[in-house]
Write an enzyme that holds these catalytic residues in place. Structure first.
Site, PDB file in Angstrom:
ATOM      1  N   ASP A 138       0.862  -1.187   0.000  1.00 37.78           N
ATOM      2  CA  ASP A 138       0.000   0.000   0.000  1.00 37.78           C
ATOM      3  C   ASP A 138       0.893   1.229   0.000  1.00 37.78           C
ATOM      4  O   ASP A 138       1.698   1.421   0.910  1.00 37.78           O
ATOM      5  CB  ASP A 138      -0.912   0.006   1.235  1.00 37.78           C
ATOM      6  CG  ASP A 138      -1.843   1.215   1.235  1.00 37.78           C
ATOM      7  OD1 ASP A 138      -2.595   1.374   0.262  1.00 37.78           O
ATOM      8  OD2 ASP A 138      -1.793   2.008   2.195  1.00 37.78           O
ATOM      9  N   GLU A 179      -1.698  -1.444  -5.536  1.00 35.09           N
ATOM     10  CA  GLU A 179      -2.977  -0.906  -5.945  1.00 35.09           C
ATOM     11  C   GLU A 179      -2.775  -0.023  -7.174  1.00 35.09           C
ATOM     12  O   GLU A 179      -1.844   0.776  -7.217  1.00 35.09           O
ATOM     13  CB  GLU A 179      -3.530  -0.066  -4.795  1.00 35.09           C
ATOM     14  CG  GLU A 179      -4.969   0.310  -4.960  1.00 35.09           C
ATOM     15  CD  GLU A 179      -5.504   0.925  -3.660  1.00 35.09           C
ATOM     16  OE1 GLU A 179      -6.680   0.760  -3.393  1.00 35.09           O
ATOM     17  OE2 GLU A 179      -4.725   1.563  -2.941  1.00 35.09           O
ATOM     18  N   ASP A 201      -3.351   1.218   7.029  1.00 32.35           N
ATOM     19  CA  ASP A 201      -2.503   0.918   5.879  1.00 32.35           C
ATOM     20  C   ASP A 201      -2.198  -0.571   5.748  1.00 32.35           C
ATOM     21  O   ASP A 201      -2.163  -1.116   4.653  1.00 32.35           O
ATOM     22  CB  ASP A 201      -1.202   1.730   5.958  1.00 32.35           C
ATOM     23  CG  ASP A 201      -1.471   3.227   6.009  1.00 32.35           C
ATOM     24  OD1 ASP A 201      -2.470   3.651   5.399  1.00 32.35           O
ATOM     25  OD2 ASP A 201      -0.700   3.950   6.661  1.00 32.35           O
TER      26      ASP A 201
END
Ligand SMILES: [Zn+2]
Length: 398
Positions: free
Chosen positions: A191, A275, A356
């Site tokens: 992340d 992502e 996170d």
């Protein structure tokens, strides 16, 4: 696959002058082509083809107004047109919706004041790396190079760059064979964030290193100092050079950090999932500047080409998956979580989440699912070109 290797160049005064001329001529070739296409469009005429543009450039060299273009390598000029053609193709593809990512603007005129000046020589321009380590460039000369690491193969092209701090670089494109690393069963979801540069699904949090933060602080100071200087004063000019230097320093420090981290992640994991940055939806928010500064996209591109090179799986996980609000333990969507919420408890199963780490876990799970689906379907061959801004060496191009 193609990789980029970048080295610092140290041209002498005469060579620097020849390079300045070449940058200027390439810029004129580019701008003339752009102006011709603009004029054709305004006159309602058809789009000028690449071949026609190239023929016009050759013809222009025979006119008194443009005769000086003959003073530089014709390959460098044709490559400037190739850049223009690529810019148009990207723009057209973007307009037609055939291109992922943010909308691309039509090509813009290049300026003498652009912070980055560049020319490209291909093989047929007969540039050579000499036995004495110098780089022979047509109509420039034999330029000294600092070989910070060996060039692994014969390069197919070289781009010569001058950055805002006045430094010169040679960026070589070489054909490299994939070198698969021994397999491992570890996988990793990443992340990318602003509080930490990256958080992994195993809970590891990675902040940008101190040398980078220090360089960034110094840049901010230099920028403040510049803004206080009077327009047009000698001191302002000095301050401007200082900002350019500080900026160059931050750029290479950041690149160095990205290189180390991406190499570690690719070496230690069989698959790395990140992502898709479009998901973050930050591009048009006030956070955009910090996102840009963090250099996420440059980092993600490094992961991608290193994965291709070392036989690892790399995946940008699906868009519109709410990784920050879904509980990674039970899969329930717990509702929106503003950026200020760093910790939350799942209302459904009671798990306490670090924002996170939870997102990284969701990214890893999503990546595994998408990888499984992809293995069921067609697998895309790995062919990645290290991006233009990408530099391999410690003191890469800015
Ligand atoms: Zn839950």
């Amino acid at each position: 696959m193609q990789l980029r290797y970048t080295y610092r160049l140290y041209p002498d005064a005469g060579q620097a002058q020849a390079l300045a001329r070449a940058f200027g001529c390439a810029r004129v070739a580019f701008n003339d082509g752009l102006a011709a296409r603009n004029a054709a469009r305004e006159a309602g005429q058809p789009y000028i083809t690449d071949a026609e543009l190239s023929a016009r450039l050759t013809a222009a060299k025979k006119t008194p107004e443009r005769a000086w273009l003959a003073e530089v390598s014709s390959v460098a000029l044709q490559q400037a047109l190739a850049d223009l053609n690529t810019a148009y193709r990207n723009f057209f593809a973007s307009v037609a919706g055939k291109r992922k990512g943010p909308k691309i603007a039509p090509p813009r005129f290049r300026s003498r004041k652009d912070s980055r000046q560049a020319i490209r020589f291909t093989r047929n321009a007969r540039f050579t790396v000499l036995d004495n380590g110098r780089l022979r460039l047509p109509k420039v000369g034999d330029v000294p190079v600092r070989w910070s690491r060996p060039l692994p193969a014969e390069p197919s092209s070289v781009t010569v760059i001058k950055d805002a701090a006045g430094r010169y670089f040679a960026s070589f494109v070489v054909q490299a064979c994939p070198e698969p690393l021994p397999e491992t069963d570890r996988e990793c979801g990443v992340d990318l964030g602003l509080t930490h540069f990256a958080v992994l699904d195993d809970g590891t949090k990675i902040s940008s290193p101190r040398f980078l933060r220090r360089a960034e602080k110094k840049l901010k100071r230099a920028q403040r100092n510049l803004s206080r200087k009077q327009q047009g004063s000698a001191n302002r000019n000095k301050a401007r050079v200082k900002v350019a230097r500080a900026h160059a320093h931050v750029t290479s420090a950041r690149r160095d950090f990205h290189h180390k981290l991406s190499t570690t992640l690719i070496r230690d994991n069989q698959a790395v999932y990140v992502e898709d940055l479009a998901v973050k939806g930050l591009a048009r928010t006030k956070l955009a500047k910090s996102v840009h500064d963090a250099g996420w996209s440059a980092f993600v591109l490094m992961l991608e080409y290193k994965a291709a090179r070392y036989g690892r799986d790399f995946r940008r996980t699906g868009r519109f998956e709410p990784t920050s609000r879904v509980c990674s333990a039970c899969g329930v969507n717990d509702g929106p979580k503003p950026l200020s919420v760093r910790k939350w408890t799942c209302a459904a199963c009671g798990t306490v989440h670090d924002r996170d780490v939870n997102a990284a876990k969701n990214i890893a799970a999503l990546g595994r699912r998408e990888a499984r689906n992809a293995r069921g379907g067609q697998v895309r061959p790995a062919a990645t070109l290290a991006p233009a801004g990408e530099a391999g060496s410690r003191r890469g191009a800015a």
